[in-house]
Design a protein around this motif. Structure first.
Motif, PDB file in Angstrom:
ATOM      1  N   MET A  55       5.067  -7.463   7.603  1.00 10.88           N
ATOM      2  CA  MET A  55       5.177  -6.104   6.883  1.00 10.88           C
ATOM      3  C   MET A  55       6.082  -6.564   5.489  1.00 10.88           C
ATOM      4  SD  MET A  55       3.317  -3.948   7.570  1.00 10.88           S
ATOM      5  CE  MET A  55       1.842  -3.167   8.777  1.00 10.88           C
ATOM      6  N   SER A  56       7.042  -7.136   5.747  1.00 12.76           N
ATOM      7  CA  SER A  56       8.192  -7.358   4.563  1.00 12.76           C
ATOM      8  C   SER A  56       7.635  -8.246   3.549  1.00 12.76           C
ATOM      9  CB  SER A  56       9.467  -7.911   5.200  1.00 12.76           C
ATOM     10  OG  SER A  56       8.851  -9.113   5.939  1.00 12.76           O
ATOM     11  N   GLU A  57       6.322  -8.775   3.821  1.00 20.26           N
ATOM     12  CA  GLU A  57       5.994  -9.860   2.892  1.00 20.26           C
ATOM     13  C   GLU A  57       4.700  -9.230   2.234  1.00 20.26           C
ATOM     14  OE1 GLU A  57       4.948 -13.849   4.325  1.00 20.26           O
ATOM     15  OE2 GLU A  57       6.527 -13.546   5.895  1.00 20.26           O
ATOM     16  N   LEU A  58       4.527  -7.789   2.285  1.00 18.63           N
ATOM     17  CA  LEU A  58       3.363  -7.349   1.690  1.00 18.63           C
ATOM     18  C   LEU A  58       3.387  -6.694   0.525  1.00 18.63           C
ATOM     19  CD1 LEU A  58       1.653  -5.424   4.785  1.00 18.63           C
ATOM     20  CD2 LEU A  58       0.730  -7.129   3.585  1.00 18.63           C
ATOM     21  N   ARG A  59       4.760  -6.631   0.109  1.00 19.49           N
ATOM     22  CA  ARG A  59       4.973  -5.659  -1.195  1.00 19.49           C
ATOM     23  C   ARG A  59       3.901  -6.201  -2.437  1.00 19.49           C
ATOM     24  NH1 ARG A  59       9.759  -4.214  -3.879  1.00 19.49           N
ATOM     25  NH2 ARG A  59      10.526  -2.782  -2.659  1.00 19.49           N
ATOM     26  N   ASP A  60       3.657  -7.552  -2.606  1.00 16.88           N
ATOM     27  CA  ASP A  60       2.873  -7.799  -3.858  1.00 16.88           C
ATOM     28  C   ASP A  60       1.380  -7.574  -3.318  1.00 16.88           C
ATOM     29  OD1 ASP A  60       3.094  -8.699  -6.305  1.00 16.88           O
ATOM     30  OD2 ASP A  60       1.829 -10.536  -5.451  1.00 16.88           O
ATOM     31  N   TYR A  61       1.149  -7.766  -2.196  1.00 19.06           N
ATOM     32  CA  TYR A  61      -0.242  -7.570  -1.858  1.00 19.06           C
ATOM     33  C   TYR A  61      -1.079  -6.330  -1.794  1.00 19.06           C
ATOM     34  CZ  TYR A  61      -4.100  -8.003   1.779  1.00 19.06           C
ATOM     35  OH  TYR A  61      -5.249  -8.188   2.351  1.00 19.06           O
ATOM     36  N   ARG A  62      -0.226  -5.176  -1.325  1.00 17.56           N
ATOM     37  CA  ARG A  62      -0.618  -3.904  -1.691  1.00 17.56           C
ATOM     38  C   ARG A  62      -0.271  -3.387  -2.960  1.00 17.56           C
ATOM     39  NH1 ARG A  62       1.638  -0.622   2.872  1.00 17.56           N
ATOM     40  NH2 ARG A  62       0.824  -1.941   4.574  1.00 17.56           N
ATOM     41  N   GLY A  63      -1.276  -3.015  -3.731  1.00 15.03           N
ATOM     42  CA  GLY A  63      -0.893  -2.668  -5.017  1.00 15.03           C
ATOM     43  C   GLY A  63      -1.310  -3.400  -6.026  1.00 15.03           C
ATOM     44  N   ILE A 108      -8.041  -4.205   6.160  1.00 12.19           N
ATOM     45  CA  ILE A 108      -7.610  -5.154   5.129  1.00 12.19           C
ATOM     46  C   ILE A 108      -6.548  -4.911   4.483  1.00 12.19           C
ATOM     47  CG2 ILE A 108      -8.601  -5.806   2.831  1.00 12.19           C
ATOM     48  CD1 ILE A 108     -11.464  -5.618   4.128  1.00 12.19           C
ATOM     49  N   MET A 109      -6.236  -3.320   4.107  1.00 11.96           N
ATOM     50  CA  MET A 109      -4.941  -2.954   3.331  1.00 11.96           C
ATOM     51  C   MET A 109      -4.006  -2.829   4.189  1.00 11.96           C
ATOM     52  SD  MET A 109      -5.539  -2.407   0.376  1.00 11.96           S
ATOM     53  CE  MET A 109      -4.052  -1.225   0.037  1.00 11.96           C
ATOM     54  N   LYS A 110      -3.959  -3.403   5.460  1.00 13.59           N
ATOM     55  CA  LYS A 110      -2.806  -3.452   6.462  1.00 13.59           C
ATOM     56  C   LYS A 110      -2.250  -1.876   6.518  1.00 13.59           C
ATOM     57  CE  LYS A 110      -0.951  -6.802   7.689  1.00 13.59           C
ATOM     58  NZ  LYS A 110      -1.123  -7.470   8.877  1.00 13.59           N
ATOM     59  N   LEU A 111      -3.199  -1.133   6.816  1.00 14.93           N
ATOM     60  CA  LEU A 111      -2.724   0.379   6.942  1.00 14.93           C
ATOM     61  C   LEU A 111      -2.962   0.933   8.377  1.00 14.93           C
ATOM     62  CD1 LEU A 111      -4.076   2.047   3.831  1.00 14.93           C
ATOM     63  CD2 LEU A 111      -1.703   1.513   4.223  1.00 14.93           C
ATOM     64  N   LEU A 112      -3.309  -0.003   9.400  1.00 18.16           N
ATOM     65  CA  LEU A 112      -3.506   0.382  10.712  1.00 18.16           C
ATOM     66  C   LEU A 112      -2.257   0.054  11.445  1.00 18.16           C
ATOM     67  CD1 LEU A 112      -7.262  -0.415  11.463  1.00 18.16           C
ATOM     68  CD2 LEU A 112      -6.353   1.612  10.802  1.00 18.16           C
ATOM     69  N   ARG A 147      -4.049  -2.168 -12.411  1.00 12.46           N
ATOM     70  CA  ARG A 147      -4.716  -3.362 -12.446  1.00 12.46           C
ATOM     71  C   ARG A 147      -4.841  -4.307 -11.401  1.00 12.46           C
ATOM     72  NH1 ARG A 147      -8.534  -4.538 -15.750  1.00 12.46           N
ATOM     73  NH2 ARG A 147      -9.097  -2.352 -17.183  1.00 12.46           N
ATOM     74  N   PRO A 148      -5.397  -3.976 -10.250  1.00 10.63           N
ATOM     75  CA  PRO A 148      -5.217  -5.151  -9.004  1.00 10.63           C
ATOM     76  C   PRO A 148      -6.402  -5.918  -9.177  1.00 10.63           C
ATOM     77  CG  PRO A 148      -6.038  -2.919  -8.273  1.00 10.63           C
ATOM     78  CD  PRO A 148      -5.761  -2.811  -9.661  1.00 10.63           C
ATOM     79  N   LYS A 149      -6.440  -7.112  -8.444  1.00 13.30           N
ATOM     80  CA  LYS A 149      -7.546  -7.809  -8.434  1.00 13.30           C
ATOM     81  C   LYS A 149      -8.574  -7.493  -7.754  1.00 13.30           C
ATOM     82  CE  LYS A 149      -4.729 -11.826  -9.687  1.00 13.30           C
ATOM     83  NZ  LYS A 149      -3.194 -11.192  -9.616  1.00 13.30           N
ATOM     84  N   LEU A 150      -8.408  -6.745  -6.516  1.00 11.81           N
ATOM     85  CA  LEU A 150      -9.368  -6.289  -5.787  1.00 11.81           C
ATOM     86  C   LEU A 150      -9.369  -4.846  -5.559  1.00 11.81           C
ATOM     87  CD1 LEU A 150     -11.952  -6.900  -3.651  1.00 11.81           C
ATOM     88  CD2 LEU A 150     -10.343  -6.924  -1.779  1.00 11.81           C
ATOM     89  N   ILE A 151     -10.137  -3.973  -5.617  1.00 13.64           N
ATOM     90  CA  ILE A 151     -10.231  -2.663  -5.328  1.00 13.64           C
ATOM     91  C   ILE A 151     -11.028  -1.978  -4.264  1.00 13.64           C
ATOM     92  CG2 ILE A 151     -10.685  -0.139  -6.255  1.00 13.64           C
ATOM     93  CD1 ILE A 151     -10.072  -1.302  -9.131  1.00 13.64           C
TER      94      ILE A 151
END
Ligand SMILES: Nc1ncnc2c1ncn2[C@@H]1O[C@H](COP(=O)(O)OP(=O)(O)OP(=O)(O)O)[C@@H](O)[C@H]1O
Ligand SMILES: [Mg+2]
Length: 261
Positions: A77-85, A50-54, A168-172
């Motif tokens: 991957m380039s579109e992940l900046r905002d998603y992760r964190g 889910i975290m796109k870490l694989l 303060r992410p939306k999902l932890i």
């Protein structure tokens, strides 16, 4: 629904071993989902996916992971900046791997938050010190001046929790965050999670500990051998388990018995 995982399967490219098999679940706004099940059942793999870490070169990942209607499994991957964190944040099971070994924590935290200028840094340090105190780490100065290897796994995990609280992410996604710490810290961490829950943050809490799940999860999904075998409201699953394996897990959990029965 915020997060909808559908038919997610993960398999190793090299040996074709299926680690996660057609897993589906969702997490709504402000909801806390518990992911429970024995060691090796695929909880961390699902979380990392889910975290796109694989690494896609090592793992085939099929199915769908929708985040607020957007497909994330195939996103670049380039579109992940905002998603992760900012959107989703994970407190990993092995916190040592989350930090760069050669940099003092203060330095890497400041870099991670892209802080510029003395005023911004000072204000951040103050907020960070308060977040550290919330998870039973009152000596922020010592922590920020340490290298990761100078701190225990439990301490690093609490530093990660403090950082997540600040982001303060939306999902932890919290992966076994009470396993490596003492009882007093566990109590404080659970309190922090409960506060977050009250503030409307959604959570996936990965845990072996049924007492923890009973305390903070609205729903639970039980994993076994890479599959979800049962899912439902926490109380229903724990009091009226449909699956024999869940029944055994519940019976084996002394903590749960003490907490609810
Ligand atoms: N990097 C990897 N390469 C290949 N297989 C892996 C890798 N990491 C984990 N696995 C395998 O994937 C399966 C699921 O592991 P995972 O770490 O998700 O379990 P888990 O449910 O989180 O267990 P635990 O409760 O012990 O943390 C296990 O069979 C494990 O051996
Ligand atoms: Mg794990």
């Amino acid at each position: 629904m915020m997060l909808t995982v559908s038919n997610l399967s993960i398999c190793t490219k090299r040996t074709k071993e299926v680690l996660v098999h057609s897993v589906s679940f969702s997490v709504g706004n402000g909801e806390t989902l518990g992911l429970i099940g024995e060691s090796g059942s695929g909880k961390s793999m699902t979380s990392k996916c889910i975290m796109k870490l694989l690494n896609p070169r090592l793992f085939d990942q099929t199915g769908s992971i929708q985040w607020n209607g957007r497909e994330m499994l195939t996103v670049k991957m380039s579109e992940l900046r905002d998603y992760r964190g900012r959107q989703i944040s994970m407190i990993p099971q092995n916190p040592m791997t989350a930090f760069a070994p050669m940099l003092k924590l203060g330095k890497q935290v400041e870099m991670g938050f892209s802080l510029k200028g003395q005023t911004e840094k000072m204000a951040f340090r103050k907020r960070f010190a308060a977040a550290l105190a919330d998870v039973n780490l009152p000596d922020a100065r010592k922590i920020l001046g340490s290298y990761p290897h100078e701190l225990s796994g439990g301490t690093l995990q609490r530093v990660m929790i403090a950082l997540t609280l600040l982001q303060r992410p939306k999902l932890i996604i919290a992966d076994e965050i009470t396993t490596a710490v003492d009882a007093a810290s566990e109590y404080l961490i659970l309190n922090e999670l409960e506060k977050l829950k009250k503030s409307g943050v959604s959570m996936i809490v990965v845990t072996h500990d049924f007492g923890v799940a009973a305390k903070i999860c609205d729903r639970v999904a039980v994993m076994k051998n890479g599959e979800i075998i049962e899912t439902g409201k926490t109380k229903d699953v724990f009091t009226k388990p449909q699956h024999e394996y869940t029944r055994q897990l519940v019976q084996a959990s002394v903590l749960f018995q003490e907490g609810l029965c």
